[in-house]
Design a protein around this motif. Structure first.
Motif, PDB file in Angstrom:
ATOM      1  N   GLY A 102       0.803  -1.217   0.000  1.00 27.76           N
ATOM      2  CA  GLY A 102       0.000   0.000   0.000  1.00 27.76           C
ATOM      3  C   GLY A 102       0.835   1.264   0.000  1.00 27.76           C
ATOM      4  O   GLY A 102       0.317   2.362   0.173  1.00 27.76           O
ATOM      5  N   ARG A 103       2.127   1.102  -0.216  1.00 27.11           N
ATOM      6  CA  ARG A 103       2.992   2.289  -0.251  1.00 27.11           C
ATOM      7  C   ARG A 103       4.050   2.120  -1.331  1.00 27.11           C
ATOM      8  O   ARG A 103       4.289   1.034  -1.839  1.00 27.11           O
ATOM      9  N   ASP A 104       4.646   3.242  -1.670  1.00 25.90           N
ATOM     10  CA  ASP A 104       5.777   3.214  -2.607  1.00 25.90           C
ATOM     11  C   ASP A 104       6.801   4.220  -2.095  1.00 25.90           C
ATOM     12  O   ASP A 104       6.832   4.495  -0.893  1.00 25.90           O
ATOM     13  N   GLU A 105       7.629   4.767  -2.953  1.00 22.76           N
ATOM     14  CA  GLU A 105       8.639   5.732  -2.492  1.00 22.76           C
ATOM     15  C   GLU A 105       8.111   7.165  -2.534  1.00 22.76           C
ATOM     16  O   GLU A 105       8.866   8.107  -2.336  1.00 22.76           O
ATOM     17  N   SER A 106       6.831   7.342  -2.788  1.00 26.08           N
ATOM     18  CA  SER A 106       6.273   8.691  -2.812  1.00 26.08           C
ATOM     19  C   SER A 106       6.028   9.183  -1.385  1.00 26.08           C
ATOM     20  O   SER A 106       6.240   8.462  -0.421  1.00 26.08           O
ATOM     21  N   PHE A 107       5.566  10.421  -1.247  1.00 30.55           N
ATOM     22  CA  PHE A 107       5.324  10.987   0.081  1.00 30.55           C
ATOM     23  C   PHE A 107       3.947  10.621   0.623  1.00 30.55           C
ATOM     24  O   PHE A 107       3.591  10.995   1.733  1.00 30.55           O
ATOM     25  N   TYR A 108       3.163   9.893  -0.178  1.00 30.34           N
ATOM     26  CA  TYR A 108       1.809   9.542   0.266  1.00 30.34           C
ATOM     27  C   TYR A 108       1.845   8.567   1.439  1.00 30.34           C
ATOM     28  O   TYR A 108       2.718   7.707   1.524  1.00 30.34           O
ATOM     29  N   ALA A 109       0.855   8.683   2.296  1.00 26.13           N
ATOM     30  CA  ALA A 109       0.697   7.725   3.394  1.00 26.13           C
ATOM     31  C   ALA A 109       0.218   6.396   2.824  1.00 26.13           C
ATOM     32  O   ALA A 109      -0.337   6.337   1.721  1.00 26.13           O
ATOM     33  N   CYS A 110       0.445   5.350   3.589  1.00 28.19           N
ATOM     34  CA  CYS A 110       0.077   3.995   3.159  1.00 28.19           C
ATOM     35  C   CYS A 110      -1.423   3.890   2.879  1.00 28.19           C
ATOM     36  O   CYS A 110      -2.257   4.432   3.612  1.00 28.19           O
ATOM     37  N   MET A 111      -1.769   3.214   1.826  1.00 24.50           N
ATOM     38  CA  MET A 111      -3.160   3.017   1.410  1.00 24.50           C
ATOM     39  C   MET A 111      -3.254   1.571   0.919  1.00 24.50           C
ATOM     40  O   MET A 111      -3.098   1.312  -0.262  1.00 24.50           O
ATOM     41  N   PRO A 112      -3.429   0.645   1.859  1.00 30.31           N
ATOM     42  CA  PRO A 112      -3.280  -0.767   1.494  1.00 30.31           C
ATOM     43  C   PRO A 112      -4.430  -1.302   0.646  1.00 30.31           C
ATOM     44  O   PRO A 112      -5.577  -0.849   0.780  1.00 30.31           O
TER      45      PRO A 112
END
Lengths: 452, 452
Positions: free
Chosen positions: B38-48
């Motif tokens: 639910g995550r990658d290397e972006s600044f977004y919070a986890c979204m599983p």
């Protein structure tokens, strides 16, 4: 020979009036004008459109597309008329929109190495305009085709081995859609990951998805040094094997062209040359002085391994020009070797490791079927053309040529290749679409066509 | 920070049972597995996602697509998780199909310089497999991404200036469509004009048109010689202007990377180096021994014109490796320079003549908005990244970073550039699609999506 019969004119009075309003005296239904637009360099008989309009702007093309769409009139974009696959024939009648007068060079941005051109600009026109810029446009399909036509058929030619094809060298397009919108695709940036690659969808779509009205193309710095070389081989196999090894060794040749002995004979006659009538490789090297020398030397070592004779190295522009002019004349030199004949050309492209097998077998196909032919090829890309000399009045000969063509294309497909490396599908390769692509892939193409 | 809230699980009992039947113990709804996906290397919070399936074959992916299509379950293809734009976040829940175990190298055809791979093969895995072949795969986005992910985002990176992007280096694909068909696009031939360019439609489509399950990619002969060079500049403008001139002079550099002084400082700390903390250009040259020497010398003359200091030329593999390892660590070196921060990255690409203006103005955008940042760039392509260090808990800072981002992307678009040169749209660049493309162009993209 062409089995498709033109339907009667679809231009009703309303459509005629509409087109006359758009184009005035640049609209014509004269027999001679229609006939000029009903043929190309293929072996097909003339199949004229019902009328011809000479467009000067994207807006005119857009208005024409909207009108033709409303009246269900087939619309054919016409550039230089240099197709060899029957793209331009009005098989269902309709209107040819001639774009050759849309030949403005909109801008040359030397500092970004790009040019923006209208679709009727030809490659030599662009290169002439670039003369003092230190840049050039490399894609060279032989004919002085228009850039619009080259993009529409995903053309390439002799320089593609080093500089890529039209697919690789168009950054952006303006396109008129079937319903008359003018759409921009791409940017002036060298690369982008922003959304679907609309530019690449139009490149190679052969006028079926829209009409290209502007192109932004990549330019390249003129190489500091250019040299050409030529050598002969005792047989075709040695020539092709040498070409394969040159590619596999990563020598960055700018051009590597093959001509079989028949092709050499024809250009000797046509261009008053005295090249040995043996299979021949013709090279061009681009780079710094020393790099060009290195490339030529590395090439010499490989061709000598394959018993090449007379590796001749020409750095003087006039010598190079003489050799490449001859190469560019090959199509017509071969055509003129048999008065009254037309050329049915093949355009297979296979993985380089299969090239010798594929090309030798293609020659056998012609021999078995008793078809006079010559072979030329952009062999660095695994691409070659069998030019079959066919009397268009001789149904039996035509059918034997078709038989040879079918056999050799099928073999290229079995080898993991394609039925057309650079000429496009046009009319003549339509039967091979279903052999090259799966039904699902064709379905996808159809759904794109419907969507547009 | 991520405004999109996941809906509740869409995996009903029937879908669950279907997926378990396909994947057995390779299907998981465990919290830790879902969070990892639910995550990658972006600044977004986890979204599983609601569940994760580890596929081993195209047939499994096809069955999954058909099932998800039938149950209207969002389906996300997951490779290395190295996206920096939020591609992988399950904004509407659904299933992540992890392709990293589909990492078989199907075939290396050295004589044709092509490799056939499954989508989970990473670029270093492929290059390791090529070690004894004399060939290499050049595309290098920094992260050890999967080739499937790289194709899906039309990735490029440091070597693109010489070898092109994924667009240019994929010959053929197998793709699973939304309704669960496995479709082949392209051939093993180096070029083709046979029909619409389905391969290029999928490259850069970011999983929205299908899931890539096999790729045929181009390989290149390992250059006879490789050398690296590095030099520092008193200011950013001199560095970028030198890079522009090197490109405009047609020096065929294999890589030309820019790092500003903050980036240099971070990699000095992170990699225990002692590079001068000034704007820096890092080069790599590929060719024959003498050509590499020539390229380095031509480069030296230009950078010296721009007051470069310490033009250091490294031919020994360990020296080169040290420099390039540092470059590859830049992202994490910068990230670690501010504990707790995440990176919001930009990815503008502009015509090379506008690069200095664009990059300098981008730095000013960050300064005006009080955002800590570093700049790295594949400057030979006119492509650069402003890495903005943002505290994800600080809404004000995040909003100032977004403001800087919007301002600098808009400027790049005005300069004829693109909002993303190589990272793709993901979540973060969605607002810029409508600025970069006309409504008609977006309409066409939508119609392709619908058609597929």
């Amino acid at each position: 020979m062409n089995p498709i019969i033109s339907s009667s004119s679809r231009l009703n009075q309303e459509a005629l009036a509409g087109l006359q309003a758009i184009f005035g005296d640049r609209f014509s239904t004269a027999q001679s004008v229609r006939e000029h637009h009903g043929r190309d360099e293929s072996f097909y008989a003339c199949m004229p459109p019902d009328a011809v309009a000479f467009a000067l702007s994207a807006e005119e093309v857009a208005a024409t597309a909207a009108l033709c769409n409303a009246h269900r009139i087939p619309l054919i974009a016409f550039g230089a008329g240099s197709s060899v696959e029957g793209h331009l024939l009005a098989v269902k009648g309709g209107l040819a929109v001639d774009l050759s007068r849309m030949n403005r060079i909109v801008g040359i941005h030397a500092e970004d190495a790009i040019a923006v051109v209208e679709p009727g600009v030809t490659r030599t026109q662009l290169n002439n305009a670039l003369k003092d810029s230190g840049l050039f446009f490399p894609i060279d399909p032989g004919a002085d085709a228009t850039l619009g036509g080259m993009a529409a058929t995903r053309a390439s030619g002799t320089n593609a081995v080093r500089y890529g094809t039209m697919r690789d060298n168009v950054l952006a397009l303006k396109v008129v859609t079937a319903d008359g919108r003018i759409v921009s695709a791409g940017t002036k940036a060298k690369k982008s990951s922003a959304g679907y690659d609309l530019t690449r969808i139009f490149i190679g779509s052969e006028g079926t998805l829209g009409i290209i009205t502007e192109l932004t193309v990549k330019l390249y710095p003129l190489p500091e040094a250019v040299s050409a070389a030529v050598c002969s081989f005792s047989d075709v196999e040695h020539a092709i094997t040498a070409a394969m090894r040159i590619m596999q060794n990563g020598i960055p040749v700018a051009r590597i062209e093959f001509l079989d002995s028949h092709a050499v004979h024809c250009i000797n006659v046509h261009c008053k040359l005295a090249l040995p009538a043996h299979p021949l490789l013709l090279f061009e090297f681009h780079g710094s002085e020393s790099s060009v020398e290195e490339q030529a030397e590395a090439t010499r070592l490989i061709v000598n391994d394959h018993y090449a004779s007379g590796f001749e190295w020409a750095t003087r522009p006039e010598e190079r020009s003489r050799l490449w002019t001859a190469r560019h004349q090959a199509y017509f030199a071969i055509l003129h070797s048999r008065p009254g004949a037309r050329i049915m050309t093949t355009d297979c492209c296979v993985p380089i490791s299969r090239l010798a097998d594929c090309l030798l077998a293609a020659r056998r196909d012609c021999e078995i079927n008793g078809i006079r032919h010559a072979v030329i090829g952009h062999v660095g890309d695994g691409n070659f053309h069998v030019l079959m000399l066919v009397d268009p009045e001789d149904a039996d000969e035509t059918s034997r040529a078709e038989k040879a063509n079918t056999s050799l294309v099928n073999r290229a497909l079995e080898m993991g290749g394609t039925c057309t490396g650079e000429h496009g599908i046009g009319l003549h390769k339509i039967p091979f679409m279903a052999k090259e692509h799966s039904e699902d892939a064709l379905d996808m193409m159809r759904s794109i066509k419907r969507a547009f």
